[in-house]
Design a protein around this motif. Sequence first.
Motif, mmCIF file in Angstrom:
data_model
loop_
_atom_site.group_PDB
_atom_site.id
_atom_site.type_symbol
_atom_site.label_atom_id
_atom_site.label_comp_id
_atom_site.label_asym_id
_atom_site.label_seq_id
_atom_site.Cartn_x
_atom_site.Cartn_y
_atom_site.Cartn_z
ATOM 1 N N MET A 1 0.833 -1.196 0.000
ATOM 2 C CA MET A 1 0.000 0.000 0.000
ATOM 3 C C MET A 1 0.877 1.259 0.000
ATOM 4 N N GLU A 2 2.021 1.161 0.717
ATOM 5 C CA GLU A 2 2.929 2.305 0.740
ATOM 6 C C GLU A 2 3.477 2.574 -0.655
ATOM 7 N N ALA A 3 3.726 1.509 -1.383
ATOM 8 C CA ALA A 3 4.216 1.676 -2.761
ATOM 9 C C ALA A 3 3.147 2.362 -3.604
ATOM 10 N N ASP A 4 1.892 1.976 -3.379
ATOM 11 C CA ASP A 4 0.793 2.631 -4.114
ATOM 12 C C ASP A 4 0.715 4.105 -3.767
ATOM 13 N N VAL A 5 0.839 4.403 -2.474
ATOM 14 C CA VAL A 5 0.785 5.810 -2.040
ATOM 15 C C VAL A 5 1.943 6.575 -2.656
ATOM 16 N N SER A 6 3.140 5.954 -2.652
ATOM 17 C CA SER A 6 4.307 6.599 -3.244
ATOM 18 C C SER A 6 4.095 6.824 -4.739
ATOM 19 N N GLU A 7 3.525 5.824 -5.389
ATOM 20 C CA GLU A 7 3.242 5.950 -6.822
ATOM 21 C C GLU A 7 2.228 7.070 -7.079
ATOM 22 N N MET A 8 1.223 7.135 -6.186
ATOM 23 C CA MET A 8 0.217 8.197 -6.331
ATOM 24 C C MET A 8 0.846 9.565 -6.159
ATOM 25 N N ARG A 9 1.755 9.662 -5.162
ATOM 26 C CA ARG A 9 2.436 10.949 -4.952
ATOM 27 C C ARG A 9 3.247 11.335 -6.187
ATOM 28 N N ASN A 10 3.978 10.359 -6.727
ATOM 29 C CA ASN A 10 4.783 10.624 -7.931
ATOM 30 C C ASN A 10 3.900 11.089 -9.080
ATOM 31 N N GLU A 11 2.761 10.433 -9.234
ATOM 32 C CA GLU A 11 1.839 10.810 -10.314
ATOM 33 C C GLU A 11 1.298 12.223 -10.094
ATOM 34 N N LEU A 12 0.971 12.528 -8.839
ATOM 35 C CA LEU A 12 0.477 13.878 -8.528
ATOM 36 C C LEU A 12 1.564 14.918 -8.782
ATOM 37 N N GLN A 13 2.799 14.611 -8.404
ATOM 38 C CA GLN A 13 3.898 15.542 -8.658
ATOM 39 C C GLN A 13 4.104 15.728 -10.159
ATOM 40 N N SER A 14 3.967 14.652 -10.902
ATOM 41 C CA SER A 14 4.108 14.728 -12.358
ATOM 42 C C SER A 14 3.029 15.632 -12.953
ATOM 43 N N ARG A 15 1.807 15.443 -12.473
ATOM 44 C CA ARG A 15 0.697 16.273 -12.974
ATOM 45 C C ARG A 15 0.864 17.724 -12.556
ATOM 46 N N ASP A 16 1.396 17.916 -11.346
ATOM 47 C CA ASP A 16 1.645 19.277 -10.895
ATOM 48 C C ASP A 16 2.678 19.951 -11.801
ATOM 49 N N GLY A 17 3.720 19.206 -12.176
ATOM 50 C CA GLY A 17 4.730 19.736 -13.110
ATOM 51 C C GLY A 17 4.112 20.088 -14.446
ATOM 52 N N LEU A 18 3.226 19.226 -14.937
ATOM 53 C CA LEU A 18 2.529 19.496 -16.210
ATOM 54 C C LEU A 18 1.696 20.756 -16.093
ATOM 55 N N TRP A 19 1.003 20.892 -14.981
ATOM 56 C CA TRP A 19 0.165 22.085 -14.751
ATOM 57 C C TRP A 19 1.036 23.347 -14.759
ATOM 58 N N ARG A 20 2.190 23.271 -14.118
ATOM 59 C CA ARG A 20 3.073 24.447 -14.085
ATOM 60 C C ARG A 20 3.603 24.788 -15.482
ATOM 61 N N ARG A 21 3.900 23.750 -16.268
ATOM 62 C CA ARG A 21 4.358 24.013 -17.646
ATOM 63 C C ARG A 21 3.255 24.677 -18.460
ATOM 64 N N ILE A 22 2.026 24.232 -18.250
ATOM 65 C CA ILE A 22 0.887 24.837 -18.971
ATOM 66 C C ILE A 22 0.747 26.299 -18.570
ATOM 67 N N GLN A 23 0.880 26.582 -17.282
ATOM 68 C CA GLN A 23 0.777 27.966 -16.832
ATOM 69 C C GLN A 23 1.892 28.806 -17.431
ATOM 70 N N LEU A 24 3.112 28.274 -17.497
ATOM 71 C CA LEU A 24 4.242 28.996 -18.087
ATOM 72 C C LEU A 24 3.982 29.280 -19.565
ATOM 73 N N GLU A 25 3.446 28.293 -20.280
ATOM 74 C CA GLU A 25 3.133 28.476 -21.699
ATOM 75 C C GLU A 25 2.080 29.560 -21.875
ATOM 76 N N CYS A 26 1.087 29.574 -20.987
ATOM 77 C CA CYS A 26 0.047 30.618 -21.040
ATOM 78 C C CYS A 26 0.669 32.001 -20.839
ATOM 79 N N GLN A 27 1.609 32.084 -19.893
ATOM 80 C CA GLN A 27 2.271 33.363 -19.672
ATOM 81 C C GLN A 27 3.052 33.792 -20.912
ATOM 82 N N LYS A 28 3.753 32.856 -21.519
ATOM 83 C CA LYS A 28 4.512 33.184 -22.730
ATOM 84 C C LYS A 28 3.587 33.666 -23.840
#
Length: 169
Positions: free
Chosen positions: A1-28
């Motif tokens: 279960m800890e591995a699942d939680v860790s995987e979920m965190r990684n996925e959330l961090q990945s999506r957060d990075g994608l969201w930040r890139r989208i915001q940067l592109e919007c600013q550009k």
Amino acid sequence: MEADVSEMRNELQSRDGLWRRIQLECQKLYTELLKIKEYKDMQEIQIKHQSSHVQLTEQLENKNTELLLFAGSGEHQEEELNKIRNHVYRKEQSHCSEQEKMKTEISDLTEELHQKEITIATIMEKASLLEKQLKMELETKHKLLTKQQLLEFHYQVIKSENTHLKEMV
């Protein structure tokens, strides 16, 4: 279960990075939109400047007409007048072609601006959708984590009861 939680965190961090890139592109894109608007404003100023040039050309033609009246019938003066007329004509032709080029360029820039505005709107819509999905997933993950912790707690209680019962037996 800890591995699942860790995987979920990684996925959330990945999506957060994608969201930040989208915001940067919007600013550009927004910065580029401002530059295009500024360029369009400069073009409008140039067009106004050129209209004043046309007025000056008309004034020059009026002066040429006055010169013609004062000049009399001298051939030299008439040649000079023809040179001035030719010069004014060439300037007008040059001015007209420049004006057409500027109109075309402004039209192209306006179309490009419109396309970029559509792109920005689409990106913002997608970003909003992704943000909603991310929030929903975070809520789900949080609920699962809470449920896991509760189950783990129950497991520990049952385990300790089992140990106690074994000791009693």
